[in-house]
Design a protein around this motif. Structure first.
Motif, mmCIF file in Angstrom:
data_model
loop_
_atom_site.group_PDB
_atom_site.id
_atom_site.type_symbol
_atom_site.label_atom_id
_atom_site.label_comp_id
_atom_site.label_asym_id
_atom_site.label_seq_id
_atom_site.Cartn_x
_atom_site.Cartn_y
_atom_site.Cartn_z
ATOM 1 N N LEU A 66 -65.906 -35.812 -108.718
ATOM 2 C CA LEU A 66 -64.418 -35.734 -108.681
ATOM 3 C C LEU A 66 -63.977 -35.242 -109.704
ATOM 4 O O LEU A 66 -62.991 -34.254 -109.752
ATOM 5 N N LEU A 110 -59.900 -38.695 -100.296
ATOM 6 C CA LEU A 110 -61.120 -38.078 -99.979
ATOM 7 C C LEU A 110 -62.098 -39.155 -99.131
ATOM 8 O O LEU A 110 -61.987 -40.153 -99.669
ATOM 9 N N ASP A 130 -66.537 -36.816 -97.220
ATOM 10 C CA ASP A 130 -66.215 -35.641 -97.759
ATOM 11 C C ASP A 130 -66.750 -35.527 -99.393
ATOM 12 O O ASP A 130 -67.151 -34.538 -99.932
ATOM 13 N N LYS A 131 -66.959 -36.761 -99.941
ATOM 14 C CA LYS A 131 -67.730 -36.741 -101.107
ATOM 15 C C LYS A 131 -69.030 -36.313 -101.218
ATOM 16 O O LYS A 131 -69.541 -36.191 -102.385
ATOM 17 N N GLN A 146 -65.486 -29.986 -101.080
ATOM 18 C CA GLN A 146 -64.588 -30.796 -101.733
ATOM 19 C C GLN A 146 -63.312 -30.299 -102.277
ATOM 20 O O GLN A 146 -62.257 -30.908 -101.827
ATOM 21 N N GLN A 192 -61.239 -29.436 -99.302
ATOM 22 C CA GLN A 192 -60.779 -30.733 -98.407
ATOM 23 C C GLN A 192 -59.470 -31.073 -99.408
ATOM 24 O O GLN A 192 -58.390 -31.539 -98.531
ATOM 25 N N VAL A 193 -59.456 -31.098 -100.544
ATOM 26 C CA VAL A 193 -58.313 -31.704 -101.393
ATOM 27 C C VAL A 193 -57.192 -30.755 -101.376
ATOM 28 O O VAL A 193 -56.084 -31.152 -101.137
#
Length: 200
Positions: free
Chosen positions: A152, A176, A180-181, A188, A191-192
């Motif tokens: 992250l 998330l 997702d992680k 990722q 997605q963010v």
């Protein structure tokens, strides 16, 4: 003054005024604390630090939403050349979890992006804090812990490099899902970005 609890009477990104039993206390705050404040005229509690400047002959009260913010602030102002203004700038610009990770991994470029902190100051921060920065990790709340994850941290660094604000990235990262992680970092990041644009 360890903390104050009262009614929030005024707030802006740099200051808050708390009415504690009829006495109005003005506190200097970081942006990260401002974002966590309740609406005006609601109950509010803030961790505080009273700062005395002998050189400028002034006393100021600083307020923080979390114990981690306060602890990092006190540690930063103990370092030569780092005053309250720069310390607040750092806490306002960077999630505490990300700051801890940046120091641990020697990310001087990331620290140097903070207003008021150049390359030399960033290097000094890393040298002076690296050995004991881990103690702040224990004080982090769940959202701040989210960016302790190395993956992250890489996602956050990439998004900030793409021009997204610290505020938007920090609010989106904890959303998330565990699934997702597990995705590649590139996925990722996408997605963010989706989470950021889904905001009301």
């Amino acid at each position: 003054i360890h903390y104050l609890s009262g009614i929030l009477k005024e707030k802006n990104p740099t200051d808050a005024v708390l009415d504690v039993q009829g006495v109005g206390y003005q506190l200097k705050i970081p942006l990260s604390t401002y974002e966590k404040l309740p609406a005006v005229n609601h109950q509010c509690s803030l961790h505080t630090h009273l700062y005395l400047s002998l050189s400028q002959d002034e006393i100021k009260l600083y307020g923080f939403a979390t114990v981690a913010e306060k602890a990092v602030f006190i540690k930063l102002i103990s370092i030569s050349g780092i005053g309250p203004k720069i310390a607040l700038s750092l806490i306002s610009s960077m999630n505490i979890g990300m700051f801890v990770k940046a120091v641990q991994s020697g990310e001087e470029g990331l620290l140097a992006k903070v207003p008021g902190i150049g390359k030399k100051t960033a290097q000094r921060l890393i040298v002076e804090l690296r050995d004991n920065i881990g103690q702040f990790a224990d004080l982090l709340d769940s959202k701040e812990r989210a960016v302790q994850d190395l993956g992250l941290a890489e996602v956050e660094k990439a998004l900030i490099a793409l021009g997204y604000s610290y505020k938007d990235v920090h609010s989106a990262l904890p959303k998330l899902s565990p699934e997702d992680k597990k995705l590649p970092i590139e996925q990722q990041i996408k997605q963010v970005i989706r989470i950021i644009y889904k905001k009301p």
